[in-house]
Design a protein around this motif. Structure first.
Motif, PDB file in Angstrom:
ATOM      1  N   ALA C 280      12.265  -5.214  -5.593  1.00 34.38           N
ATOM      2  CA  ALA C 280      11.344  -5.511  -4.505  1.00 34.38           C
ATOM      3  C   ALA C 280      11.977  -5.329  -3.134  1.00 34.38           C
ATOM      4  N   GLY C 281      13.268  -5.074  -3.101  1.00 33.82           N
ATOM      5  CA  GLY C 281      13.937  -4.926  -1.814  1.00 33.82           C
ATOM      6  C   GLY C 281      14.318  -6.252  -1.185  1.00 33.82           C
ATOM      7  N   SER C 323       6.948  -6.947   4.845  1.00 39.52           N
ATOM      8  CA  SER C 323       6.543  -5.916   3.893  1.00 39.52           C
ATOM      9  C   SER C 323       5.773  -4.844   4.646  1.00 39.52           C
ATOM     10  N   GLN C 324       6.035  -3.595   4.310  1.00 40.22           N
ATOM     11  CA  GLN C 324       5.464  -2.482   5.074  1.00 40.22           C
ATOM     12  C   GLN C 324       4.215  -1.892   4.425  1.00 40.22           C
ATOM     13  N   SER C 325       3.965  -2.269   3.190  1.00 42.15           N
ATOM     14  CA  SER C 325       2.793  -1.680   2.516  1.00 42.15           C
ATOM     15  C   SER C 325       2.292  -2.636   1.456  1.00 42.15           C
ATOM     16  N   THR C 327       1.953  -1.940  -1.612  1.00 43.29           N
ATOM     17  CA  THR C 327       2.805  -1.788  -2.794  1.00 43.29           C
ATOM     18  C   THR C 327       4.045  -2.672  -2.664  1.00 43.29           C
ATOM     19  N   GLU C 328       4.620  -2.657  -1.465  1.00 45.51           N
ATOM     20  CA  GLU C 328       5.816  -3.462  -1.243  1.00 45.51           C
ATOM     21  C   GLU C 328       5.489  -4.957  -1.376  1.00 45.51           C
ATOM     22  N   LEU C 331       5.220  -5.834  -4.947  1.00 46.92           N
ATOM     23  CA  LEU C 331       6.528  -5.932  -5.593  1.00 46.92           C
ATOM     24  C   LEU C 331       7.226  -7.244  -5.258  1.00 46.92           C
ATOM     25  N   ILE C 332       7.088  -7.657  -4.003  1.00 46.83           N
ATOM     26  CA  ILE C 332       7.706  -8.929  -3.600  1.00 46.83           C
ATOM     27  C   ILE C 332       7.167 -10.060  -4.479  1.00 46.83           C
TER      28      ILE C 332
END
Lengths: 399, 432, 478
Positions: C280-281, C323-325, C327-328, C331-332
């Motif tokens: 997830a970054g 979060s930039q999107s 999708t991101e 994922l988080i």
């Protein structure tokens, strides 16, 4: 004169109940005595919580407060206002509508589950109640719940106590959650809709991402009795928005634009908004100083106007709607018409109603709450007995 | 999860592997939610968690398989949706493979069941036999209803239902040989000819060869290749599966010696999942372990390979494609984006049907062996696909194509057929 | 250390096993009764795998009437009953016992009605939590409570445990989003509690059934509240150099009157575990991470975030990552919600669920670390910080009985610490079998006696999920 006991401590209250249990003498539990017009039955003592007074703990940073049950509601609200916090469920004040006097207590608020306009999105009193202490019918002091937001440790007895109208136990202390007071508020008014159109407009508003925190419909017959007649002419469908100023402005625009297809749209600023919703909360139009029968009816939101439309064909009623139509304040012209009302509530999908006001002899002769199915009534009776095996606590407000 | 194996049991490398897999499972139950059989039957015994537990109990007690355990293991589609869902990284695929081997070794199936499975294992992997069987099926079709009325013969009825009414002519694409690149050569790959696919839909590999050679890739169909072994592998017939694997490993390694290979291209994702697993399957065979791992590393789904060629964006074609991701593609090989990206680049509008994670019920021989559950899954899949209102359906696995085609009027094609068309090839016949 | 005990199986039931199975086979359609010993094994536990008991049989009814028939039968013959949804309980709420019939609701998984005008959904109890939101999402609605297991757990189980989740900070837990249930009482009577009207009148039986842990009856249908989806939502990651600053930051955000939709906390071990699964970054070079989600219009989110970031800076925040999107963002949340399962990649674990007053977060985090260290174990913390609901995951080796006993003992000490800090044993997972014998640490005998009296009003013979919630000693005679 009915003897009134006003213990000053939880222990004293427990002792009193213990004695009542030994002598099998019935008692009526009372807080401020502002929410019911029912007479205390002959030969019954009153057990008042008013002596149990004071805020025990207030943690603004944790958004919780613990107060003794007899603490005046206004004391609680004043303390909260200082920290810009509030009770999410907007407890109402029925003194004007019922013609009662006295001081509403925080225990009474929870014991009657008294909840105002925000209830349909933010929950009722029961949803804010985190923990309780109470004296049961055995004279035992019991605690349930706690002071944290999430708690599933054991059975949720606090929910049972909320709205039990003194039929299970004497609340001695309540712990509840709080919310910050919104920075500002505004009301979108859609004018001149009939009840059915208003139901459609409110359903649309609730389907939008604008977080409406109040949705009421005030037909022409009552509209003039709100905010000193300041609402625009014709029936008023009112939608409240709360939050940060910038956000409220954006949402008001979005909501107003969507409502324009239903009728003429106008907007009310913060100060009048607060007054308007206080009056809706307290059923202000029916604070008319009369004993004309006043019902509080809860049905599915879109069923509210169907119910009133059906009743109008058979009897004289005046009504306005809160909770997106799901709460109907209903004033009958003369008789309570309980049977008729219940028949139509059933016909529109079921719900609940309480007769709050009527002439004393009518009130005494009418079943004031909705009867339950036999199985639920039997179960409720067993639950009551589990708190109050000797049936000491008398209440006419629960079925 | 706690396990109870003796040191002696753990000396068996298969048991040792399974024990490691079981230890990772925390019994959270997430896998139940995305399991097609659990969603259909509502019984935990027919869910990954239930099966893991059944297998654990059987292996720990060193017991032969019994009718109950076999029933529930047989109902598993091996779609591997559970492995996509599992947060703990439980390697369900290799656990169920082990269980199937154990069943094959220790359990005697009832006569009709044994017969069905023997017939399937003896026919499907061999294109010649399969072609003959399908011709015979045309004669047998009138008896399908009759067969289905007698439960043990139901699979034969299902086979007849699935058999195509018309069989395409054998294609040159299935014959061994080299297809040189058009223009300067940018790569060299082997293509898996396959067993059932060239009989049912030879145009898939034909399209692949056309497209790849046009893109400058030399394509070899090596001599001596056999079925990938997936079919018998999923029946627990491990010796037969490993034999097929070894044979193919030899063939491809020869080909590497001869001219080098950038990839082994597979156009049926079911086969791809197995070939990518050769390294694991042959791990205990000292002579083959290394070679098989090398082959597995080279194995690529055709869309996976095409994605590396950087194809240009084509003009919109005004066609909406529902992309059905085969389980072996999305769960087995974890290829999810490449096929859709390629289709979009090729100018198609791509839609994702709801419940895309659920199997269509094809699953190798599942639609023959478990026709009832398979039928329910097919109906659910078709409903979800049709809800996207597509002009056509694209997928990357022959099994799904056969299965879904029997449930809808919407044309269904292999992704590569559409790509071939979009990049200068012929229009697929079903669209004309 | 002692294992938690179950009730002794009733010999009168065990000796009639064969008749009971035969009778239940008569009551249920084909394929709806599991009774072969081998097939019963997978039902011996739920997601609290430390304890296991084989049931007598597992009934998988398809209708409310069948549930009623089985209950009526069991009540008549004194057969204990253990309800089961998806078996995802972390407190052992669905673990059966040798003399019990499990009633599993997994075949009752249909959404019966979606009513947008009244914003309700009527569903069968075996519908998963996420299925409800999925069914209404395209129309702009969602069902708010979102336990991490929402993919798999059923609404019936959620009602049984009064489940919470990350987004409960703003929207409340199950009880606040439940309008009505169809409940089968222990004698087979079917009752409707609540409904689409907000006020039901009479005693709030629905309120006590929710969170009743399957002891008061079996819910077969539920009416739940739907909410219009917010215009937008944005999870933001805040990385800190130590857990205490992160904890103090949470207290200050809430104290400032800001209520985001969710504030989740992860410590370093938990970050590593979740990142390994979800990719997830999450920042890997911090000791503690907060996921703060705000929602509403862009303007609203910006304004709220600005205030939160300012508070975070006062606590020396090291990394702030938006979060930039979509999708991101997904994922988080996927990483966070898979945290428990993903922990399985590195070790066995037991998950605690104590809730503490916000002001005590840092103190309890410190205490937890000390307790776990004392037992020579490791811990990963991942929890709902905004409402003080902590989830220390105590890591251990399940194949080592001593290690397992140490983990259990450490867990008990942590829960006692939570109670002593003014909190409670369980915020959302339920008491189940796991915390049953700690109940006296939170309640007096009188408190418990009152709860048990209510329980007995619903189930006089103590047949429903009888080994759970209340300590075995000191129960009223049935």
């Amino acid at each position: 004169m009915t003897p009134i006991h006003e213990p000053l401590s939880e222990e004293a209250a427990a002792r009193l109940v213990h004695v009542a249990a030994l002598t099998k003498s019935a008692v009526v539990i009372r807080g401020g005595g502002t929410r019911s017009l029912h007479a205390t039955p002959e030969g019954t003592d009153v057990l008042s919580a008013r002596g149990l007074n004071g805020i025990v703990a207030y943690n603004p940073a944790e958004m919780t407060m613990t107060a003794r049950a007899g603490t005046p509601l206004e004391t609680v609200e004043a303390a909260l206002a200082e920290k810009r916090q509030m009770l999410a469920f907007e407890p109402n004040d029925l003194r004007a509508a019922l013609g009662t006097s006295g001081i509403p207590t925080i225990g009474g608020v929870f014991a009657t589950n008294a909840s105002g306009p925000r209830r349909f999105v933010a929950g009722a009193a029961r949803d804010s109640l985190l923990g309780v202490r109470f004296v049961n019918g055995r004279g035992e002091v019991v605690k349930a719940g706690g002071r944290v937001m999430k708690n599933v440790t054991g059975l949720d007895l606090a929910k049972l106590l909320a709205g039990s109208h003194g039929s299970l136990a004497l609340l001695t202390e309540v712990t509840f959650r709080l919310l910050p007071v919104p920075e500002t508020a505004a009301t979108i008014v859609v004018s001149n809709l009939n009840d059915a159109e208003a139901a459609a407009a409110m359903a649309t508003a609730m389907s939008m991402s604008v977080e409406v925190s109040g949705a009421a419909h005030l037909p022409e017959s009552v509209r003039g009795r709100f905010v000193g007649g300041a609402l625009p002419d014709g029936a008023a469908t009112v939608l409240r928005l709360e939050g940060l100023a910038a956000s409220v402005a954006v949402r008001a625009e979005k909501l107003g634009a969507a409502m324009a297809r239903f009728g003429a749209v106008s907007q009310i600023e913060a100060e009048t908004t607060r007054r308007l919703w206080r009056e809706i909360r307290d059923a202000a139009p029916y604070a008319d100083g009369t004993p004309r029968p006043l019902w509080r009816v809860s049905v599915a939101p879109i069923a509210g106007q169907q119910l009133v439309a059906a009743l109008r064909l058979e009897t004289g009623v005046d009504a306005f709607y809160d909770w997106q139509g799901g709460l109907v304040w209903l004033r009958m012209e003369s008789d309570p018409e309980a049977a008729l009302l219940r028949r139509y509530i059933k016909a529109v999908g079921g719900g609940h109603t309480t007769l709050l006001r009527a002439r004393p002899e009518v009130l005494a002769a009418t079943e004031t709450v909705q009867p339950q199915s036999d199985a639920v009534a039997a179960l409720s009776a067993r639950v009551k007995a589990s708190f109050d095996p000797n049936a000491l606590f008398v209440s006419r407000m629960v079925g | 999860m706690q396990t109870n194996f003796t040191a002696e049991q753990l000396a068996d490398p298969h048991v040792a592997t399974s024990e490691k897999i079981l230890r990772k499972c925390v019994h959270c139950g997430f896998c139940t939610a995305t399991c097609p059989t659990y969603v259909t039957l509502g019984n935990e015994l027919d869910s990954p968690r239930g099966r893991i537990y059944l297998i654990k109990d059987m292996l720990e007690n060193g017991r032969p398989a019994d009718a109950e355990v076999v029933t529930h293991i047989d109902r598993c589609l091996s779609c591997l949706a559970c492995t996509t869902t599992c947060p703990s990284g439980v390697d369900y695929m290799h656990l169920i493979d082990h269980a199937r081997m154990h069943i094959e070794e220790t359990y005697r199936r009832p006569f009709w069941n044994r017969l069905t499975r023997n017939v399937l294992a003896a026919v499907l992997p061999y294109p010649g036999r399969f072609r003959l069987a399908l011709k015979a099926a045309a004669l047998g079709r009138p008896f399908a209803g009759l067969l289905k009325r007698f439960k043990p013969l139901e699979p034969f009825g299902a086979m007849l239902d699935l058999a195509p009414r018309r069989l395409p002519k054998p294609s040159d694409s299935a014959k061994p040989g080299t297809h040189p690149a058009a223009g300067p050569r940018r790569g060299r790959v082997a293509i898996l000819s396959g067993c059932a696919q060239p009989v049912l839909k030879p145009e898939i590999n034909a399209a692949t060869i056309r497209l790849l050679t046009r893109l400058g890739v030399e394509v070899v169909a090596p001599e001596g290749e056999v079925c990938c072994g997936s079919l018998v592998h999923h029946m627990g017939r491990e010796a037969q599966a490993l034999e097929a694997a070894r044979r193919n490993v030899d063939v491809w390694l020869d080909e590497i010696e001869r001219g080098g290979l950038d990839a082994i291209i597979i156009t049926a994702s079911g086969c791809g999942t197995t070939i990518k697993d050769y390294g694991f399957m042959l791990r205990l065979d000292l002579a083959y372990a290394g070679k098989a791992a090398r082959v597995s590393a080279l194995a690529k789904d055709v869309t996976e390979y095409l994605a590396t060629l950087d194809l240009p964006q084509q003009e919109a074609r005004g066609l909406t494609v529902a992309y059905h991701s085969a389980c072996s593609m999305q769960h087995g090989q974890k290829i999810t984006l490449a096929p859709k990206t390629l289709l979009k680049k090729a100018g198609f509008v791509v839609r994702d049907p709801a419940e895309g994670h659920l199997c269509c019920g094809s699953a190798g021989t599942y639609n023959i062996l478990q026709p009832e559950i398979s039928g329910k899954l097919k109906a659910r899949k078709v409903k979800n696909i049709e809800a996207t209102k597509p002009d056509l359906i694209a997928t990357g696995n022959i099994g799904c194509i056969t299965q879904i085609a029997t449930g809808t009027q919407i044309p269904i094609l292999h992704t590569v057929e559409l790509l071939d068309w979009a990049y200068g090839g012929t229009k697929p016949a079903v669209l004309s | 250390m002692d294992q938690i005990g179950f009730l002794e199986p009733r010999p009168a039931v065990l000796s009639r096993r064969r008749e009971i199975v035969a009778d239940l086979l008569d009551l249920l359609p084909e394929g709806c009764l599991v009774h072969q010993p081998r097939e019963l094994v997978p039902f011996e536990t739920d997601a609290f795998v430390s304890y296991r008991r084989l049931p007598l049989a597992v009934a998988l009814p398809e209708t409310t009437q069948q549930v009623a028939a089985v209950l009526k039968y069991c009540n008549r013959y004194g057969v204990p009953v253990v309800p089961r949804g998806a078996g995802t309980s972390l407190s052992g709420g669905a673990i059966p016992q040798e003399d019990a019939v499990v009633i599993g609701l997994s075949k009752m998984s249909r959404i019966l009605e979606v009513d947008y005008a009244n914003r309700t959904a009527t569903v069968q109890a075996g519908v998963t939590n996420l299925n409800i939101s999925d069914a209404v999402s395209a129309d702009g609605y969602f069902y708010a409570p979102d336990p991490s297991s929402q993919l798999a757990c059923t609404i019936g189980g959620n009602i049984g445990m009064n489940s919470g989740g990350a987004h409960c900070l703003k929207y409340g837990v199950t009880t606040n989003n439940l309008l009505g249930v169809k409940l089968v009482l222990v004698d087979g009577t079917i009752v409707d509690l609540g409904g689409k009207a907000l006020d039901a009148g009479g005693l709030d039986l629905l309120g006590v059934v929710c969170g009743g842990e399957g002891q008061l009856g079996i819910v077969t249908e539920a009416i739940v509240r739907l909410i219009a989806k917010p215009e937008g939502a944005r999870p933001v990651l805040f990385g800190f150099d130590n857990s205490e600053e992160a904890g103090a930051c949470v207290t200050d955000i809430i104290g400032a009157g800001i209520i985001p939709v969710a504030i989740e906390f992860m410590d370093k071990p938990a970050i590593g575990i979740c990142e390994a699964f979800a990719g997830a970054g999450y920042p890997m070079d911090v000791e503690a991470l907060l996921i703060v989600e705000v929602e509403g219009s862009e303007a609203e989110m910006d304004a709220m975030l600005a205030s939160i970031i300012e508070i975070a800076h006062r606590h020396g925040v090291k990394v702030v990552k938006e979060s930039q999107s979509a999708t991101e963002a997904a994922l988080i949340w996927k990483g966070r919600k898979s945290a428990f399962g993903a922990t399985g990649r590195i070790a066995d674990y037991i998950c605690m669920d104590g809730t503490v007053p916000l002001g005590q977060l840092s103190h309890v985090l410190r205490g937890t670390a000390e307790i776990v260290a004392k037992y020579g174990l490791r811990v990963a913390n991942v929890f709902h910080a905004g409402d003080g609901n902590m989830h220390p995951l105590i890591l251990f080796n399940a194949n080592d009985p001593e290690d397992a006993a140490r983990a259990e003992a450490a867990g008990n000490d942590i829960l006692k610490l939570c109670v002593d800090a003014g909190g409670c044993l369980t915020g959302e997972h339920g008491v189940g079998i796991e915390k049953r014998d700690l109940m006296r640490h939170q309640y007096t005998d009188i408190d418990l006696a009152q709860q048990m009296a209510v329980r007995a009003a619903f189930d006089p013979q103590w047949l429903l999920n009888p080994s759970k919630v209340f300590p075995l000693e000191g129960r009223p005679a049935a």
